[in-house]
Design an enzyme around this catalytic site. Sequence first.
Site, PDB file in Angstrom:
ATOM      1  CG  ASP A 155      -0.339  -0.143   2.711  1.00 53.17           C
ATOM      2  OD1 ASP A 155       0.666  -0.873   2.496  1.00 53.17           O
ATOM      3  OD2 ASP A 155      -0.427   0.764   3.273  1.00 53.17           O
ATOM      4  CD  GLU A 198       3.946   0.921   7.243  1.00 53.33           C
ATOM      5  OE1 GLU A 198       4.597   1.195   8.236  1.00 53.33           O
ATOM      6  OE2 GLU A 198       3.682   1.904   6.248  1.00 53.33           O
ATOM      7  CD  GLU A 199       2.765   4.141   4.201  1.00 49.80           C
ATOM      8  OE1 GLU A 199       2.745   4.785   5.376  1.00 49.80           O
ATOM      9  OE2 GLU A 199       3.839   3.946   3.603  1.00 49.80           O
TER      10      GLU A 199
HETATM   11 ZN   LIG Z   1       6.806   1.881   4.343  1.00 52.74          ZN
END
Ligand SMILES: [Zn+2]
Length: 497
Positions: free
Chosen positions: A130, A197-198
């Site tokens: 992502d 992850e973000e």
């Molecule tokens: Zn990253």
Amino acid sequence: MKKILIVFVSLLVILLLILFINTWLLTPLEREQYQPQSINVDKDRIVQHMSEAIRFRTISILQKTISQKSGSQKPASEDSFLEFTSWIKQTYPNLFTKLEVQQIEGYSLFLKWQGSNESLKPILLTAHYDVVPVIAGTESLWRYPPFSGKVAEGYVWGRGALDDKGAVISMLEAASLLEKQGFQPERSIYFSFGHDEELGGINGAGKVVEFAKENNIQFLWSLDEGAFLFEGLIPGVEQIMGTINIAEKGSVTLKVIATAEGGHSSMPPKQTAVGILAEAIIKLESNPLAGGLDGLSSYLLDEASRYMPFSKRMLFANQWLFKKLIEDKLSDSVVMKAQMITTTAPTMLSASPKANVLAIEAVATVNFRIHPRDSIKSIIEHVNRVIDNPNVRVEQVEGWGNPASKVSSIESKGYQTLVQSTYEIHDSVVLTPGLMIAASDSRHYSQISENSYRFNPMLVTPDDIASFHGTNEKISIDNLILATKVYNRIMVNGSKK
Ligand SMILES: [Zn+2]
């Protein structure tokens, strides 16, 4: 009088001698030498794949917006996420025949390359696909459109190139090259490619960890995104320095609440809730948590100082005398300060809802990034001690507390594997352990790994670093090749007994 002068001059000479001798002795350390490994990679193929990967708009924030609106967990650009995972499978068909594939929560890929020796603990290589959005209105500032994957000037351009699709593609290229050569790992190698992850990694890495726990999968070590090989990072140091992060800072958000009588603004008391709060915040800013250039925070500079010009080297060689001076100087840099201490950042304020009404409560939200030497408890104690006012109370914001990670070993097989694999491909770098100041999916993966490391084997400049989450993100073709080769060696070395 003459005697005193002689004593003084003698002492001065001795002091200077000590300073100079220490400085002369501070030279680069001998390190273990490794046989350089040459690996033939197909440059055009890697570049082509990287360029294609960037064109999928796997943007995290869209995912959040939609899931908040509809209450579902599905990404807004669901098609992009699913298209990207299908594209991976189509692009690396032989590898995907070889690997056991789990698609966790529909989007995150958890892959297993079965090792020949079941009794050995497996290893885990991870990255996320992502990307953060491009801030509306800044598209035109990009040299090439952010989702074009344009190949130009020795780079592949686009959002996610460095953070972190470059790692995804390099790992897949490395694995697919090994598969083609008939490589058989001894230890099983797992891969996890997260999709959020973000946004904190809760539905990606978090669910992968749940899956692994349910299936009794425990790793000897894991590798995730993290620090890089740096060129020109430290002024005066020409040596390329590389950092393998062995820990990551935590985060806690507190509400600092000042209370007062309230009433009409025409008759204010001597001190209002807003005034009390302002005083408290100033106290917090001028009394940060203690810390300095020691332990985890000192590895990089201790090593880099050996390559500094004489005058700077003298300071580092004589920390018994100059430590405070060095720390004060370093604290001028927000990056170095963040390396050394738990940071204090007041971010939000609220008080009275109306101009002519005195506030009963004035509230500041303060975010702390936790150095591994501190804990959430010690931070709250510090805040109460510093503010020291009965009209102020401190509350932790629910859901906003992650302690710093545990500190992974630098004696372990995992750390040694990363060091050896990097040196085998890039000999002229100096690697040191380090501390990650941002958050990563390792927060999750470390729950199922004895040791967790955070490192991208890519050589970046300050210009590259500025493009993280910013404008003109790009990855150099040299870095794609370098990372593919190092990951290749990490898989070979890391999967041995
Ligand atoms: Zn990253």
